[in-house]
Design an enzyme around this catalytic site. Sequence first.
Site, PDB file in Angstrom:
ATOM      1  N   HIS A   1      -2.873   5.188   7.968  1.00 43.27           N
ATOM      2  CA  HIS A   1      -2.043   5.308   9.166  1.00 43.27           C
ATOM      3  C   HIS A   1      -2.087   6.701   9.776  1.00 43.27           C
ATOM      4  O   HIS A   1      -2.120   6.852  11.004  1.00 43.27           O
ATOM      5  CB  HIS A   1      -0.587   4.923   8.842  1.00 43.27           C
ATOM      6  CG  HIS A   1       0.024   5.671   7.700  1.00 43.27           C
ATOM      7  ND1 HIS A   1       1.260   6.270   7.762  1.00 43.27           N
ATOM      8  CD2 HIS A   1      -0.437   5.931   6.440  1.00 43.27           C
ATOM      9  CE1 HIS A   1       1.544   6.835   6.610  1.00 43.27           C
ATOM     10  NE2 HIS A   1       0.530   6.647   5.791  1.00 43.27           N
ATOM     11  N   ARG A   2      -2.092   7.742   8.957  1.00 41.27           N
ATOM     12  CA  ARG A   2      -2.132   9.107   9.498  1.00 41.27           C
ATOM     13  C   ARG A   2      -3.485   9.388  10.164  1.00 41.27           C
ATOM     14  O   ARG A   2      -3.554  10.076  11.182  1.00 41.27           O
ATOM     15  CB  ARG A   2      -1.873  10.145   8.402  1.00 41.27           C
ATOM     16  CG  ARG A   2      -0.559   9.981   7.674  1.00 41.27           C
ATOM     17  CD  ARG A   2       0.623  10.350   8.527  1.00 41.27           C
ATOM     18  NE  ARG A   2       1.879  10.097   7.806  1.00 41.27           N
ATOM     19  CZ  ARG A   2       3.016   9.785   8.369  1.00 41.27           C
ATOM     20  NH1 ARG A   2       3.109   9.651   9.674  1.00 41.27           N
ATOM     21  NH2 ARG A   2       4.103   9.567   7.646  1.00 41.27           N
TER      22      ARG A   2
ATOM     23  N   ASN B   1       0.831  -1.215   0.000  1.00 40.77           N
ATOM     24  CA  ASN B   1       0.000   0.000   0.000  1.00 40.77           C
ATOM     25  C   ASN B   1       0.857   1.253   0.000  1.00 40.77           C
ATOM     26  O   ASN B   1       0.419   2.309   0.439  1.00 40.77           O
ATOM     27  CB  ASN B   1      -0.915  -0.017   1.234  1.00 40.77           C
ATOM     28  CG  ASN B   1      -2.113   0.904   1.079  1.00 40.77           C
ATOM     29  OD1 ASN B   1      -2.535   1.224  -0.033  1.00 40.77           O
ATOM     30  ND2 ASN B   1      -2.666   1.357   2.195  1.00 40.77           N
TER      31      ASN B   1
ATOM     32  N   GLU C   1      -3.817   7.772   1.075  1.00 41.09           N
ATOM     33  CA  GLU C   1      -4.393   6.439   1.277  1.00 41.09           C
ATOM     34  C   GLU C   1      -5.910   6.477   1.295  1.00 41.09           C
ATOM     35  O   GLU C   1      -6.573   5.498   0.943  1.00 41.09           O
ATOM     36  CB  GLU C   1      -3.859   5.831   2.578  1.00 41.09           C
ATOM     37  CG  GLU C   1      -2.457   5.296   2.481  1.00 41.09           C
ATOM     38  CD  GLU C   1      -1.379   6.347   2.586  1.00 41.09           C
ATOM     39  OE1 GLU C   1      -0.221   5.967   2.775  1.00 41.09           O
ATOM     40  OE2 GLU C   1      -1.663   7.563   2.483  1.00 41.09           O
TER      41      GLU C   1
END
Length: 430
Positions: A383-384, A89, A337
């Site tokens: 993730h952020r 990813n 993402e």
Amino acid sequence: MDVIVRPTPELKGEIGALSSKNYTTRYLLVAALAEGESTIYYPAHSEDSDAMRRCIQDLGATLVEDDEKAVITGFGRSPKNVKELNVGNAGAVLRFLMGITVLSKEVTFVNTYPDSLGKRPHDDLIDALGQLGVEVDHNNGRLPITIRGGQPKGGNISVSGSVSSQYLSALLFVTPLLAEDSEITVTGDLKSKVVIGQTLEVLEQAGIVIHATDDYMHFRVPGGQSYQAKTYTVQGDYPGSAAVLAAAAVTQSDVTIRNLSEDSKQGERAIIDVLKMMQTPLTHENGDVRVQGNGKLQALEFDGDTATDAVLAMVAAAVFAEGTSRFYNVENLRYKECDRITDYLNELRKAGANVEEKQAEIIVHGRPEGVEGGVEINAHYDHRVIMALTVVGLRSEKPLLIKDAHHVAKSYPQYFDHLKALGADVEWVK
């Protein structure tokens, strides 16, 4: 796996910053492009940097690693012919390697994350690679993408910078290896210029000469160059540290993060300035950032283009600030993402935040009294978003359940371990 974040009034302790993901992926790549043995001290370990490790080995580099360093023997300008590459990813890894694999006969980048990276567009880079004489098959600009290269030619190349600076970085990595000189012109606005500064810094360290205008809109790249095998040391990571610093700012805290260089070229270093502007008690000396938070924050306005990967953490802090904050020039957050404006703000609203969006802005009407929480949050495999929503959970009245929080490992696998070490009440649940 999911994580429950419970209200946590106080954080205290010291942690070391992770090594920078951005620098690690770049050092791994330039080491692979060198002939000979390079050493990288303190490389980051995350899904993104591990994707680069895996792919450069697939392309013919050898890598031997211990707890302190990675030793890479590169393939130079002759990557091994492989049928497929799987970047997971990792968008930056994909784009950098799309540039490098023009040196290969034929490579297909597979689509293993159709709901995340598989949705992201790469048209601007595909168009630029076509100007090198390379044929690219693709799915409307998206994965899977097949590159048929082998004989790319330099020359005059134009590339749009309006969606991502990663397309330009990809060209800067590969054009020095081409036989011909190249002139690269950036069209439109260039997003995240500060990250191009990081790419140029690493290229210079690797012995590559590139002549850039001050505004990074035009580049002259001599052809026929070779990457040199070198020794590199990776600096601490500001993007990941931003969320921990924001968590310290919104709580009663005494938190120190070590190994964050004051003179770093990482744009996300701006988290220090932003928290100071929000009147967070903070010092930054000798690589140590110490936050003595009191949970009291003031609103601000901030141009987020230079600090893309810290903006979500800044917004999380602003949720609890006195007044209305505005983060502008952040449209490129939509092409990550997930859509880090619409998707993120929808989840913040679930938790009780008062936020608005425009195409290139995030507006936060602060609630110093806190937010209600007590809901299940969808972090959209990002993730952020996971890290930033955790900050909000620490100041919620009721716990937040963050779905699929294990995706934090994309950049910061130890994030929840570090928060726990500082006293945060977080718990993994299946």
